[in-house]
Design an enzyme around this catalytic site. Structure first.
Site, mmCIF file in Angstrom:
data_model
loop_
_atom_site.group_PDB
_atom_site.id
_atom_site.type_symbol
_atom_site.label_atom_id
_atom_site.label_comp_id
_atom_site.label_asym_id
_atom_site.label_seq_id
_atom_site.Cartn_x
_atom_site.Cartn_y
_atom_site.Cartn_z
ATOM 1 N N LYS A 184 0.848 -1.197 0.000
ATOM 2 C CA LYS A 184 0.000 0.000 0.000
ATOM 3 C C LYS A 184 0.882 1.245 0.000
ATOM 4 O O LYS A 184 1.523 1.570 0.987
ATOM 5 C CB LYS A 184 -0.926 0.064 1.222
ATOM 6 C CG LYS A 184 -1.993 1.145 1.013
ATOM 7 C CD LYS A 184 -2.539 1.768 2.270
ATOM 8 C CE LYS A 184 -1.733 2.884 2.830
ATOM 9 N NZ LYS A 184 -1.726 4.152 2.057
ATOM 10 N N SER A 238 5.459 7.090 10.175
ATOM 11 C CA SER A 238 5.629 7.803 11.437
ATOM 12 C C SER A 238 5.622 6.837 12.622
ATOM 13 O O SER A 238 5.063 5.740 12.553
ATOM 14 C CB SER A 238 4.490 8.814 11.600
ATOM 15 O OG SER A 238 3.256 8.126 11.622
ATOM 16 N N GLU A 259 10.199 0.832 10.171
ATOM 17 C CA GLU A 259 11.179 1.890 9.893
ATOM 18 C C GLU A 259 10.451 3.191 10.153
ATOM 19 O O GLU A 259 9.611 3.605 9.349
ATOM 20 C CB GLU A 259 11.651 1.827 8.437
ATOM 21 C CG GLU A 259 12.216 0.487 8.007
ATOM 22 C CD GLU A 259 13.598 0.230 8.582
ATOM 23 O OE1 GLU A 259 14.272 1.195 8.983
ATOM 24 O OE2 GLU A 259 13.987 -0.941 8.647
ATOM 25 N N CYS A 293 13.523 10.622 6.576
ATOM 26 C CA CYS A 293 13.582 10.105 7.947
ATOM 27 C C CYS A 293 14.992 10.255 8.500
ATOM 28 O O CYS A 293 15.180 10.437 9.691
ATOM 29 C CB CYS A 293 13.153 8.651 7.973
ATOM 30 S SG CYS A 293 14.035 7.658 6.766
ATOM 31 N N GLU A 393 9.946 15.580 15.145
ATOM 32 C CA GLU A 393 10.279 15.485 13.727
ATOM 33 C C GLU A 393 9.394 16.439 12.937
ATOM 34 O O GLU A 393 8.172 16.340 12.983
ATOM 35 C CB GLU A 393 10.057 14.045 13.252
ATOM 36 C CG GLU A 393 10.480 13.828 11.823
ATOM 37 C CD GLU A 393 10.238 12.394 11.365
ATOM 38 O OE1 GLU A 393 9.152 11.862 11.646
ATOM 39 O OE2 GLU A 393 11.143 11.820 10.745
HETATM 40 P P1 NAP Z 1 2.444 8.052 8.152
HETATM 41 O O1 NAP Z 1 1.339 8.984 8.379
HETATM 42 O O2 NAP Z 1 2.839 7.141 9.235
HETATM 43 O O3 NAP Z 1 2.074 7.236 6.824
HETATM 44 C C1 NAP Z 1 2.876 6.234 6.314
HETATM 45 C C2 NAP Z 1 2.010 5.217 5.599
HETATM 46 O O4 NAP Z 1 1.127 4.610 6.538
HETATM 47 C C3 NAP Z 1 1.122 5.799 4.516
HETATM 48 O O5 NAP Z 1 0.967 4.843 3.498
HETATM 49 C C4 NAP Z 1 -0.177 6.012 5.269
HETATM 50 O O6 NAP Z 1 -1.292 6.098 4.416
HETATM 51 C C5 NAP Z 1 -0.215 4.772 6.118
HETATM 52 N N1 NAP Z 1 -1.063 4.879 7.296
HETATM 53 C C6 NAP Z 1 -1.532 5.992 7.924
HETATM 54 N N2 NAP Z 1 -2.296 5.650 8.979
HETATM 55 C C7 NAP Z 1 -2.329 4.294 9.011
HETATM 56 C C8 NAP Z 1 -2.949 3.341 9.883
HETATM 57 N N3 NAP Z 1 -3.693 3.710 10.930
HETATM 58 N N4 NAP Z 1 -2.744 2.021 9.628
HETATM 59 C C9 NAP Z 1 -1.983 1.627 8.591
HETATM 60 N N5 NAP Z 1 -1.385 2.474 7.739
HETATM 61 C C10 NAP Z 1 -1.543 3.803 7.955
HETATM 62 O O7 NAP Z 1 3.775 8.799 7.753
HETATM 63 P P2 NAP Z 1 3.925 9.997 6.761
HETATM 64 O O8 NAP Z 1 3.675 11.250 7.500
HETATM 65 O O9 NAP Z 1 3.187 9.743 5.526
HETATM 66 O O10 NAP Z 1 5.481 9.852 6.394
HETATM 67 C C11 NAP Z 1 6.464 10.476 7.091
HETATM 68 C C12 NAP Z 1 7.004 9.598 8.204
HETATM 69 O O11 NAP Z 1 7.653 8.452 7.677
HETATM 70 C C13 NAP Z 1 8.033 10.315 9.000
HETATM 71 O O12 NAP Z 1 7.857 10.081 10.367
HETATM 72 C C14 NAP Z 1 9.329 9.696 8.528
HETATM 73 O O13 NAP Z 1 10.386 9.790 9.429
HETATM 74 C C15 NAP Z 1 8.921 8.304 8.275
HETATM 75 N N6 NAP Z 1 9.881 7.651 7.377
HETATM 76 C C16 NAP Z 1 10.710 6.696 7.902
HETATM 77 C C17 NAP Z 1 11.644 6.074 7.091
HETATM 78 C C18 NAP Z 1 12.572 5.029 7.649
HETATM 79 O O14 NAP Z 1 13.073 4.241 6.882
HETATM 80 N N7 NAP Z 1 12.818 4.985 8.930
HETATM 81 C C19 NAP Z 1 11.719 6.404 5.752
HETATM 82 C C20 NAP Z 1 10.870 7.379 5.253
HETATM 83 C C21 NAP Z 1 9.943 7.983 6.090
HETATM 84 P P3 NAP Z 1 -1.745 7.543 3.841
HETATM 85 O O15 NAP Z 1 -0.745 7.912 2.830
HETATM 86 O O16 NAP Z 1 -3.074 7.312 3.271
HETATM 87 O O17 NAP Z 1 -1.777 8.493 4.996
#
Ligand code: NAP
Ligand code: MG
Length: 503
Positions: A184, A238, A259, A293, A393
């Site tokens: 997804k 996140s 991650e 990230c 963050e």
């Molecule tokens: P996010 O809100 O956690 O979303 C990530 C993914 O999870 C998206 O596909 C999102 O769908 C989905 N999602 C949201 N709520 C969910 C739920 N309740 N159950 C299952 N899936 C769900 O993160 P983001 O704000 O898009 O991305 C930024 C974050 O990613 C930052 O915290 C960053 O540090 C982290 N990140 C970490 C890494 C690493 O390798 N450590 C790499 C890149 C990014 P939607 O798109 O529909 O919201």
């Protein structure tokens, strides 16, 4: 089969879900609108997966599993290699999608995003037939061996900041190890992952091995994470959502790999090559508009060089070329969305209210051509460790600068947060470099460089940044489990019960 980012008429293209090698509309007939972060126009619409679609994708992946896990590992590797070749063929289209949907500067998308995604798939193509087990010397009467078996159907959920690279990074090790996948992508940026899915079909992956289901996190994502047909959930995103994914696994007992977020400390010591530290710190903080990230978003600088370093940082940040991501001269594009920009600007406001000093940026650019876009100027904030901008963050082009007086204080400040993904330090002192590399509580440390990633190097965090490794040989281990097999090689069977029938 593939479709360009625009229809011939110039109107928004529409794309289906990718399940069992076919593109199909969502069961509910709903669509996600893909909005350009450069000017707010709708550039495409993509079918939105709901529960019935996730069920269909998991069913397809489950049906494909028996044959796929029995496919010769070298044949799986050959398919991955063919897939990488097709990505190279379509490099321009893939780069353009990252540019149009995620706002990545076209030059970064071409020079970094696409080649890195190709390199990741090639690396795991080469590993597919090297996932060896072991023979355990238990005793002379037994041959005992352990093999690495695929887990089964894997659910993968990724964010929007590196849509193509993260899709490749998630898919490749899972497939190399013999799993089938339901991916997804993020709701804002699903098109490069859909393109990858179609290329997998063209490369010859059997139907159901790779499935891509764009949809909302709260619906499609959450349902995939708790799906009883899924044996493992690999999540990048996140920390808050990561915790809900880990919670969901209590029901289906799926393995979880996380991650998560980061707030990378970047330590500048007075003996460092300050020009190199400056160049590396700019890249660490502002590449991809800070939406990484592993961004080095928290500069900690020794008081002896704090002023000279900060002044130079402000000047260099102000000189970065912010603009239309399609312009080859652009170094910093828009943030992924207007919604995300509001979140980033809210942090700048908060910093002001808490008494931190905004030294540069902190607002949209003046250029009228960028007014409709989700732009924020590279922002440097002088802040204290107690300020929330130093702790949370922000995931935008915002870097905080905080002085320290000695190594011990630098390490204490660096390790003070729950996050533990990446950290960097700049010094010419070898002893300090290795000592601090050991003391920094993160999954990755960069010395006199920052934010370097390669397919063969383990990638992952500790503490609130998650667990598991997305790259390196460790990644294929994450997608396998050990099965041990005991074979008695000696004749007969030693008596266990001493008593006979007459006893
Ligand atoms: P996010 O809100 O956690 O979303 C990530 C993914 O999870 C998206 O596909 C999102 O769908 C989905 N999602 C949201 N709520 C969910 C739920 N309740 N159950 C299952 N899936 C769900 O993160 P983001 O704000 O898009 O991305 C930024 C974050 O990613 C930052 O915290 C960053 O540090 C982290 N990140 C970490 C890494 C690493 O390798 N450590 C790499 C890149 C990014 P939607 O798109 O529909 O919201
Ligand atoms: Mg969402």
């Amino acid at each position: 089969m593939t479709r360009g980012p625009h229809t011939a008429s110039g109107g928004p293209a529409s794309e289906g879900l990718f399940i069992a090698n076919t593109s199909r509309p969502g069961a509910a007939g709903a669509w996600l609108e893909i909005v350009s972060p450069h000017d707010g126009t709708v550039v495409a619409q993509v079918a939105e997966a709901r529960q019935a679609d996730v069920d269909a994708a998991v069913d397809a992946a489950r049906d494909a599993l028996p044959d796929w896990r029995r496919t010769a590992p070298a044949a799986r590797g050959a398919l991955l290699a063919a897939w990488a070749d097709l990505m190279e063929r379509d490099a321009q289209e893939l780069a353009l999608l990252e540019c149009l949907d995620a706002g990545h500067p076209l030059r970064d998308a071409r020079a970094l995003d696409v080649p890195r995604a190709v390199a990741v798939i090639r690396y795991f193509a080469g590993i597919a037939d090297k996932i060896e087990g072991s023979v355990v010397p238990v005793d002379p009467d037994h041959l005992v061996y352990a093999v690495r078996e695929p887990i089964g159907v894997v659910g993968q959920i990724i964010p929007w900041n590196q849509p193509l690279l993260l899709a490749a990074t998630k898919l490749a090790p899972a497939l190399a190890a013999g799993n089938t996948v339901v991916l997804k992508p993020a709701e804002w940026t699903p098109r490069s992952a859909l393109w990858l899915g179609r290329l997998a079909a063209e490369a010859g992956f059997p139907p159901g091995v790779v499935n891509v289901v764009p949809g909302y996190g709260e619906t499609a994502g959450a349902y995939l994470a708790r799906h009883p047909g899924v044996g493992k959930v690999a999540f990048t995103g996140s920390t808050a959502v990561g915790r809900t994914i880990a919670g969901a696994s209590a029901a289906n007992l799926a393995r979880v790999q996380l991650e998560l977020g980061g707030k990378g400390p970047n330590l500048i010591f007075p003996d460092a090559d300050l020009d190199a530290a400056l160049a590396g710190s700019l890249y660490a903080a502002f590449h991809n508009a800070g939406q990484a990230c592993i961004a080095g978003s928290r500069i900690l600088v020794h008081t002896d060089v704090a002023e000279v370093f900060t002044d130079a940082l402000i000047q260099r940040a102000a000189a970065l070329r912010v603009g239309d991501p399609r312009d080859p001269a652009t170094e910093i594009g828009p943030l992924v969305s207007h919604e995300h920009r509001e979140r980033v600007l809210t942090y700048v406001e908060l910093a002001r209210k808490e008494g931190a000093a905004i030294l540069s940026g902190g607002r949209p650019p003046d250029d009228p051509a960028l007014r409709a876009g989700a732009y924020v100027l590279p922002t440097v904030i002088h802040a204290a460790p107690s300020h929330r901008v130093c702790q949370e963050e922000i995931f935008g082009p915002v870097v905080t600068v905080t002085p320290f007086t000695d190594d011990a204080e630098a390490v204490e400040l660096a390790n003070a947060l729950d996050y533990g993904l990446g950290a960097g330090l700049w010094t010419r002192d070898l002893s300090r470099a290795h000592t601090l590399a050991s003391e920094l509580a993160t999954g990755m440390v960069w010395v006199n460089t920052y934010k370097r990633v390669a397919p063969g190097v383990p990638f992952g965090g500790v503490k609130a940044s998650g667990y598991g490794s997305d790259l390196g040989f460790d990644a294929v281990r994450e997608y396998t489990r050990a099965k041990s097999v005991w074979v008695r090689t000696a004749a007969g069977y030693p008596p266990f019960f001493t008593g006979g029938p007459s006893a």
